[in-house]
Design a protein around this motif. Sequence first.
Motif, mmCIF file in Angstrom:
data_model
loop_
_atom_site.group_PDB
_atom_site.id
_atom_site.type_symbol
_atom_site.label_atom_id
_atom_site.label_comp_id
_atom_site.label_asym_id
_atom_site.label_seq_id
_atom_site.Cartn_x
_atom_site.Cartn_y
_atom_site.Cartn_z
ATOM 1 N N ASP A 81 -8.333 -6.404 1.513
ATOM 2 C CA ASP A 81 -7.910 -6.864 0.187
ATOM 3 C C ASP A 81 -7.491 -5.687 -0.692
ATOM 4 O O ASP A 81 -6.456 -5.730 -1.353
ATOM 5 C CB ASP A 81 -9.036 -7.661 -0.465
ATOM 6 C CG ASP A 81 -8.601 -8.285 -1.781
ATOM 7 O OD1 ASP A 81 -7.535 -8.938 -1.800
ATOM 8 O OD2 ASP A 81 -9.319 -8.109 -2.783
ATOM 9 N N LEU A 84 -4.200 -4.214 0.535
ATOM 10 C CA LEU A 84 -3.084 -5.073 0.137
ATOM 11 C C LEU A 84 -2.760 -4.918 -1.343
ATOM 12 O O LEU A 84 -1.593 -4.853 -1.732
ATOM 13 C CB LEU A 84 -3.395 -6.542 0.467
ATOM 14 C CG LEU A 84 -3.425 -6.894 1.954
ATOM 15 C CD1 LEU A 84 -3.901 -8.329 2.146
ATOM 16 C CD2 LEU A 84 -2.066 -6.684 2.593
ATOM 17 N N ARG A 88 0.779 -3.674 -2.865
ATOM 18 C CA ARG A 88 1.488 -4.535 -3.822
ATOM 19 C C ARG A 88 1.785 -3.758 -5.104
ATOM 20 O O ARG A 88 2.885 -3.835 -5.651
ATOM 21 C CB ARG A 88 0.666 -5.781 -4.148
ATOM 22 C CG ARG A 88 0.926 -6.914 -3.213
ATOM 23 C CD ARG A 88 0.277 -8.213 -3.699
ATOM 24 N NE ARG A 88 -0.410 -8.792 -2.570
ATOM 25 C CZ ARG A 88 -1.717 -8.970 -2.461
ATOM 26 N NH1 ARG A 88 -2.527 -8.672 -3.435
ATOM 27 N NH2 ARG A 88 -2.237 -9.483 -1.382
ATOM 28 N N GLU A 93 5.804 -2.863 1.196
ATOM 29 C CA GLU A 93 5.440 -3.913 2.137
ATOM 30 C C GLU A 93 4.550 -3.340 3.233
ATOM 31 O O GLU A 93 4.777 -2.239 3.712
ATOM 32 C CB GLU A 93 6.711 -4.486 2.768
ATOM 33 C CG GLU A 93 6.467 -5.638 3.701
ATOM 34 C CD GLU A 93 7.747 -6.198 4.274
ATOM 35 O OE1 GLU A 93 7.728 -6.592 5.448
ATOM 36 O OE2 GLU A 93 8.764 -6.234 3.557
#
Length: 108
Positions: A81, A84, A88, A93
Amino acid sequence: MAKEKIKSYSLDEMKDEFIGKKGTKERDEYEYELRMDVLGKMIKTARQERNLTQEQLGELIGVQKSQISKLESSANSATIDTILKVFRALKAEINFNVKIEKDYIQLA
């Protein structure tokens, strides 16, 4: 005097010899550490390309500068998490590939 031919070894042969064969605990730990180190370097590179400080990136995802520093030096303790969220925030990506036997599953 005859010249002796020097034997050369591939990187995989050296890893097999000095770390352990593929599938052994030692080799799996080595490969995991290596991937986490590369991931940390990728985060640092992306952050620098965006001209962000560690503190600024931390603010974007709600963590302290020290967490970003730890993440960049080795992503070992990071959750998926958090990783990511970092990518972001960097507008980058990231894809995860999971290999189950001979099939690949891609998570984006």
